[in-house]
Design a protein around this motif. Structure first.
Motif, PDB file in Angstrom:
ATOM      1  N   PRO B 381      36.184 -40.277  43.276  1.00  0.00           N
ATOM      2  CA  PRO B 381      36.323 -40.205  44.464  1.00  0.00           C
ATOM      3  C   PRO B 381      36.264 -39.011  45.310  1.00  0.00           C
ATOM      4  O   PRO B 381      36.283 -37.898  44.664  1.00  0.00           O
ATOM      5  CB  PRO B 381      37.818 -40.440  44.504  1.00  0.00           C
ATOM      6  N   GLY B 382      35.622 -39.236  46.315  1.00  0.00           N
ATOM      7  CA  GLY B 382      35.281 -38.138  47.154  1.00  0.00           C
ATOM      8  C   GLY B 382      33.834 -37.659  47.181  1.00  0.00           C
ATOM      9  O   GLY B 382      33.088 -38.037  46.338  1.00  0.00           O
ATOM     10  N   ALA B 383      33.475 -36.481  47.957  1.00  0.00           N
ATOM     11  CA  ALA B 383      32.052 -36.146  48.016  1.00  0.00           C
ATOM     12  C   ALA B 383      31.854 -35.161  46.979  1.00  0.00           C
ATOM     13  O   ALA B 383      32.706 -34.393  46.771  1.00  0.00           O
ATOM     14  CB  ALA B 383      31.784 -35.521  49.437  1.00  0.00           C
ATOM     15  N   ALA B 384      30.614 -35.262  46.308  1.00  0.00           N
ATOM     16  CA  ALA B 384      30.215 -34.013  45.517  1.00  0.00           C
ATOM     17  C   ALA B 384      28.633 -34.076  45.618  1.00  0.00           C
ATOM     18  O   ALA B 384      28.021 -34.803  45.764  1.00  0.00           O
ATOM     19  CB  ALA B 384      30.700 -34.611  44.011  1.00  0.00           C
ATOM     20  N   GLU B 385      28.264 -32.803  45.581  1.00  0.00           N
ATOM     21  CA  GLU B 385      26.851 -32.496  45.797  1.00  0.00           C
ATOM     22  C   GLU B 385      26.622 -31.198  45.014  1.00  0.00           C
ATOM     23  O   GLU B 385      27.583 -30.273  44.753  1.00  0.00           O
ATOM     24  CB  GLU B 385      26.547 -32.408  47.268  1.00  0.00           C
ATOM     25  N   PHE B 386      25.185 -30.707  45.023  1.00  0.00           N
ATOM     26  CA  PHE B 386      24.939 -29.540  44.355  1.00  0.00           C
ATOM     27  C   PHE B 386      25.486 -29.403  42.960  1.00  0.00           C
ATOM     28  O   PHE B 386      25.980 -28.285  42.562  1.00  0.00           O
ATOM     29  CB  PHE B 386      25.353 -28.369  44.957  1.00  0.00           C
ATOM     30  N   PRO B 387      25.293 -30.410  42.122  1.00  0.00           N
ATOM     31  CA  PRO B 387      25.833 -30.301  40.642  1.00  0.00           C
ATOM     32  C   PRO B 387      24.928 -29.367  39.815  1.00  0.00           C
ATOM     33  O   PRO B 387      23.456 -29.158  39.795  1.00  0.00           O
ATOM     34  CB  PRO B 387      25.511 -31.664  40.245  1.00  0.00           C
ATOM     35  N   ARG B 388      25.649 -28.702  39.082  1.00  0.00           N
ATOM     36  CA  ARG B 388      24.800 -27.420  38.212  1.00  0.00           C
ATOM     37  C   ARG B 388      25.692 -27.686  36.757  1.00  0.00           C
ATOM     38  O   ARG B 388      26.935 -27.781  36.678  1.00  0.00           O
ATOM     39  CB  ARG B 388      24.944 -26.146  38.768  1.00  0.00           C
ATOM     40  N   ILE B 389      24.773 -27.503  35.746  1.00  0.00           N
ATOM     41  CA  ILE B 389      25.604 -27.364  34.446  1.00  0.00           C
ATOM     42  C   ILE B 389      25.032 -26.033  33.828  1.00  0.00           C
ATOM     43  O   ILE B 389      24.699 -25.210  34.331  1.00  0.00           O
ATOM     44  CB  ILE B 389      24.834 -28.366  33.494  1.00  0.00           C
ATOM     45  N   ASP B 390      25.824 -25.789  32.860  1.00  0.00           N
ATOM     46  CA  ASP B 390      25.539 -24.597  32.146  1.00  0.00           C
ATOM     47  C   ASP B 390      24.018 -24.933  31.428  1.00  0.00           C
ATOM     48  O   ASP B 390      23.819 -25.861  30.623  1.00  0.00           O
ATOM     49  CB  ASP B 390      26.487 -24.641  30.833  1.00  0.00           C
ATOM     50  N   SER B 391      23.133 -24.129  31.816  1.00  0.00           N
ATOM     51  CA  SER B 391      21.822 -24.656  31.729  1.00  0.00           C
ATOM     52  C   SER B 391      21.186 -24.505  30.309  1.00  0.00           C
ATOM     53  O   SER B 391      20.198 -24.942  30.027  1.00  0.00           O
ATOM     54  CB  SER B 391      20.906 -23.689  32.554  1.00  0.00           C
ATOM     55  N   ARG B 392      22.114 -23.955  29.539  1.00  0.00           N
ATOM     56  CA  ARG B 392      21.693 -24.040  28.151  1.00  0.00           C
ATOM     57  C   ARG B 392      21.809 -25.506  27.464  1.00  0.00           C
ATOM     58  O   ARG B 392      21.523 -25.553  26.187  1.00  0.00           O
ATOM     59  CB  ARG B 392      22.636 -22.929  27.202  1.00  0.00           C
ATOM     60  N   ARG B 393      22.656 -26.199  28.103  1.00  0.00           N
ATOM     61  CA  ARG B 393      22.750 -27.664  27.655  1.00  0.00           C
ATOM     62  C   ARG B 393      21.804 -28.349  28.379  1.00  0.00           C
ATOM     63  O   ARG B 393      21.898 -29.695  28.099  1.00  0.00           O
ATOM     64  CB  ARG B 393      24.137 -28.069  27.983  1.00  0.00           C
ATOM     65  N   THR B 394      20.891 -28.279  29.106  1.00  0.00           N
ATOM     66  CA  THR B 394      19.681 -28.831  29.584  1.00  0.00           C
ATOM     67  C   THR B 394      19.117 -29.923  28.442  1.00  0.00           C
ATOM     68  O   THR B 394      18.367 -29.286  27.418  1.00  0.00           O
ATOM     69  CB  THR B 394      18.475 -28.207  30.112  1.00  0.00           C
TER      70      THR B 394
END
Lengths: 153, 503
Positions: B381-394
């Motif tokens: 629920p709700g707005a979410a944007e600009f998702p980022r991860i720990d880039s070592r998990r790419t």
């Protein structure tokens, strides 16, 4: 006369007519390339006629071609003794001198190029009509500009 | 008697007055009473043009140093020149890009920023006016676009790879940036075969340094381009797949063996664009009957291997994707029911209306099975944007995503919180910014080996003080609030994406 002979006669008459047109009614077309970015390689200029069912520019429509060492800025070439009719000019700056317009894998030119009248297409070449220059019945010198465009770098 | 020198506070106040002028200019056609104008200014300041082409200042902090070990540069990019030569763009994504560098030295943080003087911008400088079509705005008497880079504003993201720093846009080449001067360099020529071919703004880098990217070419002969570039920055392979119809494909995911591209049913009508009557954005058509087409591409051969279909939706960004032993691919994204937030709301924001009436993107998961079945999970629920991860998990399993989220008010700029989401569990941690602060994208910076062991670093716009600031969070304890923050003496326009390069 046989049908075959008829064809030959027809062809001979056509050649004669063409010859007559060239001698009696020929025109010259001066092409001015503007905006050449460097003197690297050659400027290659092709004069096209319209060919039904073939999309301009295509080798099938080329009636004359001139290649010259490129000159930075502007340069002029002249196509002489042209029978009256509609023509279009396609030119490119063969900076690497390999004789071909360099393109990327999408077919987009990566060397400079241009068309008569400054005609431009959308994600492709312009239509023949937009680049048309008409050589008339009267002898004389026509002039047409080809502004060269280069992909941004 | 010595003349009293202006205090730092005086200087700050004087500088802070400047952006108000720009904000006022941004409110095009404003006829409101002063009180209303003031409220409008506070919303439009994020969409005002940057106050200068080059900026430089240390960040002022109320106390303490940034955490030990957090050293390097947060590079950011975003549209910054919304107005030039008296012409104002109509959409957030139109503006000429500006690179921002926030350097964490150990002792503090210093900012430098510079507008990217692209060939497009230089052409307009020569003309003394805006003449190049933008993403969603056609300047009066605009020129014709011959090749994608003619309109490349390099305003979307930053890529650091193989010793090069690049500003990326979606529709054209990567633009090299000098990391010392921040000056725009040449378009990156990975190989002659891909010169001038679009190179999207969200490339993925594997653990061995190999980079994959897509390029989206929704022209008369629409194609997607796939790139594989080695750790030295050399093109290893590029391939082209015809995809019709095609619209914007902004992002993708990379798994251990595949690339996955999800195509929203918001597609370009090439003839309409060719007519020259409408902008690139307005030449798109929402066709929900197409569904969301999903292409799975072998990441070695770069050939399309599988196709799935999902219900219609519109998205820009993914968190990550990964693959189970049986070939099932799991990925996440921020998806809205339709493209209204791009076609309407981000235009309204530029007009100073600041009201977001369209449904916002929300966080969802997608499962793609090797037998062709596909499903999309319920929205958190709700707005979410600009998702980022720990880039070592790419490309491998990730158990957390950091994102911006809304405060549940449903009006104004939709993002007021930074959150940590867990695929499957939804939101598990968050921090709500004060109402006068608008958070921008926050990026994860690793410290230890474990996923999430590190900091979350990001900027915010303080509309009350009219300044941009920067905050650092312990990534696994967002609700504790920032462990360090500092502010600049000037505001920066709201930007898009960044990357942290550790030193």
């Amino acid at each position: 006369m046989t049908r075959s002979n008829n064809t030959l006669v027809g062809l001979a008459l056509a050649c004669l007519a063409l010859f007559a047109a060239q001698t009696a009614l020929a025109g010259d077309l001066e092409v001015r390339l503007d905006g050449l970015r460097s003197a690297d390689g050659d400027a290659r200029i092709a004069l096209h006629r319209r060919v039904d069912g073939v999309k301009f520019p295509d080798g099938a429509g080329v009636v004359a071609a001139i290649s010259r060492r490129a000159v930075a800025g502007s340069m002029r070439v002249v196509f002489t003794d042209l029978p009256p009719g509609d023509y279009a000019v396609a030119a490119f700056h063969d900076a690497d001198g390999d004789g071909e317009l360099a393109t990327n894998l999408l077919g987009m030119p990566t060397e400079g190029y241009g068309f008569s009248n400054g005609a431009r297409g959308f994600m492709g070449p312009p239509r023949f009509d937009a680049a048309t220059v008409t050589v008339g019945q009267e002898a004389g010198l026509l002039s047409v500009a080809v502004p060269m465009g280069y992909p941004e770098s | 008697m010595m003349k009293k020198l202006p205090s730092r506070r005086d200087v700050l106040l004087a500088t802070a007055g400047l952006p108000a002028l720009f904000a006022a200019r941004a409110a095009v056609g404003a006829t409101d009473a002063p009180a209303a104008t003031s409220a409008r200014q506070s919303r439009t300041i994020g969409f005002a043009s940057v106050v200068a082409e080059e900026l430089s200042s240390p960040l002022e902090t109320s106390g303490g140093r940034p955490p030990a070990g957090l050293t390097g540069i947060l590079w950011r990019n975003g549209p910054a020149e919304h107005d030039r030569f008296g012409h104002r763009y109509g959409h957030w994504f139109d503006g000429d890009g500006m690179v921002q560098a926030f350097a964490f030295t150990g002792a503090g943080v210093a900012h430098r920023g510079r507008v990217l003087d692209t060939p497009k911008r230089r052409r307009e400088t020569r003309h003394g006016k805006r003449v190049v079509p933008a993403f969603a705005t056609l300047p009066p008497g605009h020129t014709q676009v011959l090749a994608p880079d003619d309109m490349n504003v390099a305003n979307t993201s930053i890529l650091a790879h193989a010793g090069r720093l690049m500003a990326l846009w979606e529709g054209g080449s990567a633009l090299e940036i000098d990391p010392e001067t921040l000056a725009a360099g040449r378009f990156v020529d990975w190989a002659p075969s891909v010169a001038g071919v679009p190179f999207s703004a969200h490339p993925k880098i594997g653990r061995d340094g190999t980079l994959w990217n897509i390029g989206c070419v929704p022209g008369p002969r629409p194609v997607l381009v796939f790139y594989r570039i080695d750790r030295a920055g050399r093109l290893v392979k590029a391939n082209v797949a015809p995809v019709a119809p095609l619209g914007m494909a902004h992002d993708f995911v990379m798994t251990a063996r595949h690339l996955v591209v999800m195509l929203a049913p918001f597609v370009l009508e090439p003839d309409l664009l060719a007519s020259g009557r409408v902008s690139f954005l307005d030449a798109h058509d929402w066709r929900p009957a197409l569904g969301t087409r999903v292409l799975t591409i072998d990441r070695d051969t770069l050939e399309v291997k599988r196709r799935h279909e999902l219900p219609p939706g519109f998205h820009f960004h993914h968190g990550n994707g990964w693959e189970e032993a049986d070939g099932t691919i799991r990925l996440d994204l921020c998806q809205a029911p339709g493209p209204g937030f791009v076609t309407r709301d981000l235009r309204a924001a530029m007009r100073g209306e600041g009201r977001f009436s369209s449904a916002h993107p929300s966080y969802r998961q997608v499962v793609l099975e090797p037998n062709g079945a596909a499903r999309v999970g319920p929205a958190v629920p709700g707005a979410a944007e600009f998702p980022r991860i720990d880039s070592r998990r790419t490309g491998i399993r990730h158990d957390m995503v950091f994102a911006l989220a809304d405060g549940g008010e449903g009006e104004g700029w939709p993002f007021s919180r930074v959150v940590r989401l867990e695929p499957g569990n939804g939101e598990v941690d968050s921090w709500t910014f004060p109402g006068h602060r608008i958070p921008e994208e926050h990026v994860f910076v690793p410290r230890g080996e474990a996923e999430g062991d590190g900091w979350l670093v990001g900027s915010f716009l303080d509309v009350r003080r009219r300044v941009t600031g920067l905050g650092v969070f312990e990534a696994m304890r967002l609700s504790d609030g920032p462990v360090w923050e500092g502010v600049l003496p000037y505001p920066l326009p709201l930007g898009l994406h960044g990357t942290f390069v550790k030193s």
